[in-house]
Write a protein that holds these residues in place. Structure first.
Motif, short mmCIF file in Angstrom:
data_model
loop_
_atom_site.label_atom_id
_atom_site.label_comp_id
_atom_site.label_asym_id
_atom_site.label_seq_id
_atom_site.Cartn_x
_atom_site.Cartn_y
_atom_site.Cartn_z
N HIS A 171 -8.67 -10.28 -6.46
CA HIS A 171 -9.98 -9.74 -6.07
C HIS A 171 -9.97 -8.22 -6.15
CE1 HIS A 171 -13.38 -8.66 -3.41
NE2 HIS A 171 -13.93 -9.65 -4.10
N THR A 172 -10.31 -7.70 -7.34
CA THR A 172 -10.35 -6.25 -7.53
C THR A 172 -11.75 -5.68 -7.31
OG1 THR A 172 -10.79 -6.46 -9.90
CG2 THR A 172 -8.46 -6.32 -9.20
N GLY A 173 -12.76 -6.56 -7.26
CA GLY A 173 -14.13 -6.11 -7.07
C GLY A 173 -14.84 -5.71 -8.35
N THR A 174 -14.19 -5.91 -9.50
CA THR A 174 -14.79 -5.56 -10.79
C THR A 174 -14.26 -6.49 -11.87
OG1 THR A 174 -15.14 -3.79 -12.40
CG2 THR A 174 -13.02 -3.83 -11.28
N ASP A 175 -15.00 -6.58 -12.97
CA ASP A 175 -14.55 -7.37 -14.11
C ASP A 175 -13.74 -6.54 -15.09
OD1 ASP A 175 -15.82 -9.66 -13.19
OD2 ASP A 175 -17.66 -9.27 -14.32
N GLY A 176 -13.59 -5.25 -14.81
CA GLY A 176 -12.89 -4.35 -15.72
C GLY A 176 -11.53 -3.93 -15.17
N TYR A 177 -11.00 -2.92 -15.84
CA TYR A 177 -9.69 -2.39 -15.46
C TYR A 177 -9.79 -1.53 -14.20
CZ TYR A 177 -7.72 -3.95 -19.88
OH TYR A 177 -7.27 -4.73 -20.92
N VAL A 178 -8.81 -1.65 -13.31
CA VAL A 178 -8.75 -0.84 -12.08
C VAL A 178 -7.48 0.01 -12.04
CG1 VAL A 178 -10.18 -2.44 -10.73
CG2 VAL A 178 -7.69 -2.70 -10.73
N ALA A 179 -6.67 -0.10 -13.07
CA ALA A 179 -5.41 0.65 -13.15
C ALA A 179 -5.22 1.05 -14.61
CB ALA A 179 -4.24 -0.21 -12.67
N ALA A 194 0.82 -1.20 0.00
CA ALA A 194 0.00 0.00 0.00
C ALA A 194 0.86 1.26 0.00
CB ALA A 194 -0.93 0.00 1.20
N ASP A 195 2.05 1.19 0.53
CA ASP A 195 2.94 2.35 0.59
C ASP A 195 3.49 2.75 -0.77
OD1 ASP A 195 2.59 2.49 3.31
OD2 ASP A 195 4.44 1.42 3.78
N SER A 196 3.29 1.93 -1.79
CA SER A 196 3.83 2.20 -3.12
C SER A 196 3.04 3.26 -3.87
CB SER A 196 3.88 0.92 -3.95
OG SER A 196 2.56 0.53 -4.30
N GLY A 197 1.80 3.55 -3.46
CA GLY A 197 0.97 4.51 -4.16
C GLY A 197 0.12 3.88 -5.25
N PHE A 198 0.31 2.59 -5.54
CA PHE A 198 -0.50 1.86 -6.51
C PHE A 198 -1.57 1.08 -5.76
CE2 PHE A 198 3.62 2.32 -8.67
CZ PHE A 198 3.21 2.86 -9.89
N PRO A 199 -2.71 0.76 -6.43
CA PRO A 199 -3.75 0.00 -5.73
C PRO A 199 -3.28 -1.42 -5.40
CG PRO A 199 -4.30 0.25 -8.06
CD PRO A 199 -3.08 1.08 -7.80
N THR A 200 -3.69 -1.90 -4.22
CA THR A 200 -3.28 -3.20 -3.72
C THR A 200 -4.52 -4.06 -3.50
OG1 THR A 200 -1.37 -2.22 -2.65
CG2 THR A 200 -2.06 -4.38 -1.85
N PHE A 201 -4.44 -5.32 -3.93
CA PHE A 201 -5.58 -6.23 -3.85
C PHE A 201 -5.13 -7.61 -3.39
CE2 PHE A 201 -6.33 -3.15 -7.20
CZ PHE A 201 -7.58 -2.63 -6.86
N PRO A 202 -6.04 -8.36 -2.71
CA PRO A 202 -5.70 -9.74 -2.31
C PRO A 202 -5.83 -10.71 -3.47
CG PRO A 202 -7.93 -9.20 -1.60
CD PRO A 202 -7.35 -7.94 -2.22
N VAL A 203 -4.99 -11.74 -3.46
CA VAL A 203 -5.16 -12.83 -4.42
C VAL A 203 -6.19 -13.80 -3.84
CG1 VAL A 203 -2.86 -12.58 -5.43
CG2 VAL A 203 -3.20 -14.15 -3.52
N ALA A 204 -6.74 -14.65 -4.69
CA ALA A 204 -7.79 -15.57 -4.27
C ALA A 204 -7.30 -16.46 -3.12
CB ALA A 204 -8.22 -16.43 -5.45
N PRO A 205 -8.11 -16.58 -2.07
CA PRO A 205 -7.73 -17.43 -0.94
C PRO A 205 -7.55 -18.88 -1.38
CG PRO A 205 -9.76 -16.22 -0.47
CD PRO A 205 -9.41 -15.97 -1.89
N CYS A 212 0.07 -6.15 -14.16
CA CYS A 212 1.52 -6.01 -14.00
C CYS A 212 1.78 -5.62 -12.55
CB CYS A 212 2.07 -4.94 -14.94
SG CYS A 212 3.86 -4.71 -14.75
N ILE A 213 2.49 -6.48 -11.84
CA ILE A 213 2.74 -6.26 -10.41
C ILE A 213 4.18 -5.82 -10.14
CG2 ILE A 213 0.89 -7.84 -9.73
CD1 ILE A 213 3.11 -9.90 -9.05
N GLY A 214 4.90 -5.53 -11.20
CA GLY A 214 6.28 -5.09 -11.09
C GLY A 214 6.91 -5.21 -12.46
N ASN A 215 8.12 -4.84 -12.57
CA ASN A 215 8.83 -4.84 -13.84
C ASN A 215 8.89 -6.25 -14.45
OD1 ASN A 215 10.31 -3.87 -15.99
ND2 ASN A 215 12.26 -3.97 -14.90
N GLY A 216 8.11 -6.46 -15.51
CA GLY A 216 8.11 -7.76 -16.17
C GLY A 216 7.48 -8.88 -15.38
N ARG A 217 6.57 -8.56 -14.45
CA ARG A 217 5.92 -9.55 -13.58
C ARG A 217 4.41 -9.40 -13.74
NH1 ARG A 217 8.85 -11.61 -9.35
NH2 ARG A 217 7.09 -11.39 -7.92
#
Length: 100
Positions: free
Chosen positions: A88-96, A15-26, A75-80
Motif C-alpha cells: 500500500h504505497t498510495g499510488t499506482d506509480g513509482y515511490v522510490a 523507518a529507521d533505515s531512511g527508505f520509505p516504509t509501507f504496509p503490505v495488504a492486510p 526491492c526490499i533488500g539485497n536481491g529481495r
C-alpha cells in the motif's frame, strides 16, 4: 509480545533505515522473490500485517493484487523483491528511485 506490537516494532525498525516504509495488504502473506518477477524463486514470505522498506523499484512481471495490476516490483533488500500490487504505497506509480 502481541502481533500488534511485532508490527509496530517492525515498522519502527524499517523507518529507521531512511527508505520509505509501507504496509503490505492486510490478510496476505506476500512472497519475497529473488528477482522482479514470478519466474524468480520464492526466498521468503512476509508475515501478516508486515511492512516493507522500499529501497528501489523496477519493472518486471505484471501481477494483479489487492492494490491493482502492476508491473512494478519493490526491492526490499539485497536481491529481495515483492510485487507492488501487494504494497500500500498510495499510488499506482513509482515511490522510490529505479533499481540500477
Amino acid at each position: 509480545m502481541s502481533v500488534e506490537n511485532d508490527s509496530s516494532q517492525a515498522q519502527s525498525l524499517a523507518a529507521d533505515s531512511g527508505f520509505p516504509t509501507f504496509p503490505v495488504a492486510p490478510g496476505y502473506r506476500v512472497n519475497v522473490r529473488s528477482g522482479p518477477g514470478t519466474s524468480f524463486s520464492i526466498i521468503d514470505t512476509l508475515p501478516l500485517g508486515g511492512y516493507v522498506t522500499i529501497r528501489c523499484q523496477c519493472s518486471g512481471t505484471t501481477v494483479s493484487g489487492p492494490y491493482g495490476t502492476t508491473d512494478i516490483w519493490d526491492c526490499i533488500g539485497n536481491g529481495r523483491f515483492v510485487s507492488d500490487a501487494y504494497v500500500h504505497t498510495g499510488t499506482d506509480g513509482y515511490v522510490a528511485g529505479r533499481c540500477s
